[in-house]
Design a protein around this motif. Sequence first.
Motif, PDB file in Angstrom:
ATOM      1  N   VAL A   1      12.547  -8.241 -11.419  1.00  0.00           N
ATOM      2  CA  VAL A   1      13.803  -7.742 -12.284  1.00  0.00           C
ATOM      3  C   VAL A   1      14.895  -7.168 -11.213  1.00  0.00           C
ATOM      4  N   HIS A   2      14.159  -6.209 -10.374  1.00  0.00           N
ATOM      5  CA  HIS A   2      15.073  -5.244  -9.408  1.00  0.00           C
ATOM      6  C   HIS A   2      15.453  -6.126  -8.044  1.00  0.00           C
ATOM      7  N   GLY A   3      14.213  -7.065  -7.828  1.00  0.00           N
ATOM      8  CA  GLY A   3      14.468  -7.378  -6.282  1.00  0.00           C
ATOM      9  C   GLY A   3      13.881  -6.506  -5.125  1.00  0.00           C
ATOM     10  N   ASP A   4      13.162  -5.455  -5.680  1.00  0.00           N
ATOM     11  CA  ASP A   4      12.606  -4.376  -4.937  1.00  0.00           C
ATOM     12  C   ASP A   4      11.331  -3.834  -5.451  1.00  0.00           C
ATOM     13  N   ILE A   5      10.197  -3.876  -4.471  1.00  0.00           N
ATOM     14  CA  ILE A   5       9.055  -3.313  -5.117  1.00  0.00           C
ATOM     15  C   ILE A   5       8.830  -1.912  -5.231  1.00  0.00           C
ATOM     16  N   PHE A   6       9.957  -1.193  -4.538  1.00  0.00           N
ATOM     17  CA  PHE A   6       9.948   0.192  -4.486  1.00  0.00           C
ATOM     18  C   PHE A   6      10.653   0.801  -5.455  1.00  0.00           C
ATOM     19  N   ARG A   7      10.852   0.025  -6.899  1.00  0.00           N
ATOM     20  CA  ARG A   7      11.300   0.561  -8.157  1.00  0.00           C
ATOM     21  C   ARG A   7      10.266   0.620  -9.137  1.00  0.00           C
ATOM     22  N   LYS A   8      10.100   1.371 -10.059  1.00  0.00           N
ATOM     23  CA  LYS A   8       9.483   1.578 -11.104  1.00  0.00           C
ATOM     24  C   LYS A   8       9.412   0.584 -12.006  1.00  0.00           C
ATOM     25  N   ASP A   9       8.172   0.099 -12.677  1.00  0.00           N
ATOM     26  CA  ASP A   9       8.149  -1.112 -13.568  1.00  0.00           C
ATOM     27  C   ASP A   9       9.347  -1.082 -14.568  1.00  0.00           C
TER      28      ASP A   9
ATOM     29  N   SER B   1      -0.378   9.914 -13.956  1.00  0.00           N
ATOM     30  CA  SER B   1      -1.692   9.647 -13.408  1.00  0.00           C
ATOM     31  C   SER B   1      -2.396   8.320 -14.309  1.00  0.00           C
ATOM     32  N   ILE B   2      -1.573   7.834 -15.201  1.00  0.00           N
ATOM     33  CA  ILE B   2      -2.091   6.522 -15.806  1.00  0.00           C
ATOM     34  C   ILE B   2      -1.377   5.285 -15.122  1.00  0.00           C
ATOM     35  N   CYS B   3      -0.155   5.637 -15.233  1.00  0.00           N
ATOM     36  CA  CYS B   3       0.768   4.322 -14.869  1.00  0.00           C
ATOM     37  C   CYS B   3       0.998   4.073 -13.385  1.00  0.00           C
ATOM     38  N   HIS B   4       1.278   5.153 -12.546  1.00  0.00           N
ATOM     39  CA  HIS B   4       1.411   5.087 -11.188  1.00  0.00           C
ATOM     40  C   HIS B   4       2.648   4.253 -10.960  1.00  0.00           C
ATOM     41  N   GLY B   5       3.700   4.009 -11.768  1.00  0.00           N
ATOM     42  CA  GLY B   5       4.862   3.344 -11.445  1.00  0.00           C
ATOM     43  C   GLY B   5       4.823   2.077 -11.963  1.00  0.00           C
ATOM     44  N   GLY B   6       3.692   1.736 -12.539  1.00  0.00           N
ATOM     45  CA  GLY B   6       3.649   0.119 -12.957  1.00  0.00           C
ATOM     46  C   GLY B   6       3.419  -0.874 -12.005  1.00  0.00           C
ATOM     47  N   CYS B   7       3.950  -2.082 -12.547  1.00  0.00           N
ATOM     48  CA  CYS B   7       3.431  -3.467 -11.825  1.00  0.00           C
ATOM     49  C   CYS B   7       4.552  -3.724 -10.663  1.00  0.00           C
TER      50      CYS B   7
ATOM     51  N   GLN C   1       0.789  -1.232  -0.100  1.00  0.00           N
ATOM     52  CA  GLN C   1       0.012  -0.065  -0.008  1.00  0.00           C
ATOM     53  C   GLN C   1       0.771   1.318  -0.113  1.00  0.00           C
ATOM     54  N   SER C   2       2.105   1.281   0.560  1.00  0.00           N
ATOM     55  CA  SER C   2       2.841   2.420   0.566  1.00  0.00           C
ATOM     56  C   SER C   2       3.789   2.467  -0.505  1.00  0.00           C
ATOM     57  N   ARG C   3       3.791   1.716  -1.647  1.00  0.00           N
ATOM     58  CA  ARG C   3       4.349   1.668  -2.659  1.00  0.00           C
ATOM     59  C   ARG C   3       4.099   2.939  -3.517  1.00  0.00           C
ATOM     60  N   PRO C   4       3.323   3.568  -3.928  1.00  0.00           N
ATOM     61  CA  PRO C   4       3.050   4.767  -4.662  1.00  0.00           C
ATOM     62  C   PRO C   4       3.892   6.136  -4.066  1.00  0.00           C
ATOM     63  N   SER C   5       3.474   6.038  -2.959  1.00  0.00           N
ATOM     64  CA  SER C   5       4.260   7.334  -2.043  1.00  0.00           C
ATOM     65  C   SER C   5       5.735   7.123  -1.985  1.00  0.00           C
ATOM     66  N   ARG C   6       6.286   6.010  -1.622  1.00  0.00           N
ATOM     67  CA  ARG C   6       7.708   5.780  -1.436  1.00  0.00           C
ATOM     68  C   ARG C   6       8.301   5.762  -2.913  1.00  0.00           C
ATOM     69  N   LEU C   7       7.663   5.271  -3.899  1.00  0.00           N
ATOM     70  CA  LEU C   7       8.174   5.198  -5.501  1.00  0.00           C
ATOM     71  C   LEU C   7       8.571   6.458  -5.831  1.00  0.00           C
ATOM     72  N   VAL C   8       7.629   7.523  -5.664  1.00  0.00           N
ATOM     73  CA  VAL C   8       7.748   8.815  -6.303  1.00  0.00           C
ATOM     74  C   VAL C   8       9.045   9.553  -5.777  1.00  0.00           C
ATOM     75  N   ARG C   9       9.406   9.275  -4.549  1.00  0.00           N
ATOM     76  CA  ARG C   9      10.492   9.742  -3.661  1.00  0.00           C
ATOM     77  C   ARG C   9      11.736   9.278  -4.427  1.00  0.00           C
ATOM     78  N   ARG C  10      11.493   8.034  -4.880  1.00  0.00           N
ATOM     79  CA  ARG C  10      12.889   7.346  -5.064  1.00  0.00           C
ATOM     80  C   ARG C  10      13.157   7.354  -6.509  1.00  0.00           C
ATOM     81  N   GLU C  11      12.053   7.462  -7.640  1.00  0.00           N
ATOM     82  CA  GLU C  11      12.092   7.427  -8.836  1.00  0.00           C
ATOM     83  C   GLU C  11      12.068   8.720  -9.509  1.00  0.00           C
ATOM     84  N   ASP C  12      11.938   8.975 -11.069  1.00  0.00           N
ATOM     85  CA  ASP C  12      11.607  10.046 -11.494  1.00  0.00           C
ATOM     86  C   ASP C  12      10.211  10.069 -11.977  1.00  0.00           C
TER      87      ASP C  12
END
Length: 384
Positions: A343-351, A330-336, A311-322
């Motif tokens: 691929v990265h071993g980390d859910i807090f990375r973008k798709d 607003s369409i993608c939200h960082g993907g899957c 549940q915390s992924r979207p807010s943490r993702l935008v702080r770490r990625e571009d």
Amino acid sequence: MTAGHFSLILLPTLACNAECDYCFETRTRDRLSLGEFSAIVKKVMDHLDRSEIESFSIYWQGGEVMTLPPEWLEEANQILLKIADERSKKVDHFLQSNMIAYNRKWNRVLAEMFGNSVGSSMDFPNLHRKLKTGGTREYDRIWTRNVREALDAGLEVGVISIPNQKTLELGAERFYSYFVDELGIRDFQINTPFPGGSLNDVKKGFPLHHHGLTRFLVDLGRVWFERGFRNGVRISPFSKLVDYFLHGNKDFACIWRDNCVNEFICIDPRGHIAQCDCWVTSYPEWRFGNVFFAAGLTDLLQESPVRRSLQSRPSRLVRREDCLECDYLSICHGGCPVRAFTVHGDIFRKDPYCELYRNLFQIAREITARRPPGLDPLTGIGVH
């Protein structure tokens, strides 16, 4: 879960009659008994009551659902209808099957439960879908025969297709012609491969190379725009993206939900709960809990630390990625999250297919802008 609706991905069995190279599920012989199915339904209904949700959808997947007899689903449906009627709930059903075990005995349950509709999967060319007792050519033969029989019986068959390197080499025109012109499929979806589950030589090639896959999908979007949209052919993601840019409807695949953890859950035949079938079957550390051992589904979901992390992924993702710099956040939200994890071993990375998605959004936007005046790109019907 979204207000007013709940979705359940149900895996009544983890048995399968195929051995596909890129499958992300760990297969077992487990299958639900009707008593276990009834117990799951009652706990789901309790959750709907507590959450004041009136309707829900069940996405029947596997394993392979058609390794069960159709009579099992008919009995399960009667159990569900009785419980849903007692609770004044509305239920919709969707089925995903490889169609290898399909025959006419399935037509009644497909009509009664699934509105004469079934989803299946096939690639062009097929390099990785195989039978347990045969290779890709025999899989192709049986699948094609059964899908044509289903279409002749009046069923609507939607197809999910995963591109491979040979797909990219053959090109979008040949791909489109195979499904639409040769098979008569008018509704199909393109999915991107990812290395979920146990690693093998095929999965080491995932994600597919961005530039080749982007070129193929952009070409496919243009082929669909020129040949299919006026005739009612639907290709996701293009059809849904054009619908969004034209009408603002956000009916996207799960990879582009605001946060998939708020939309649905998955339950396997052992009662394990996780976000989707990849998580629940192949990554036990990412399960939320077990429905059979929990006092209630609502408390289990609320108290799960794994679910809270997702549940915390979207807010943490935008702080770490571009992502904040992207016009299509607003369409993608960082993907899957599961694609990112595998691929990265980390859910807090973008798709990992981020750049591909941006190109898809752009071509869909261009298709919408280029539509003939007064025509809806989804139907070819005049709009006013």
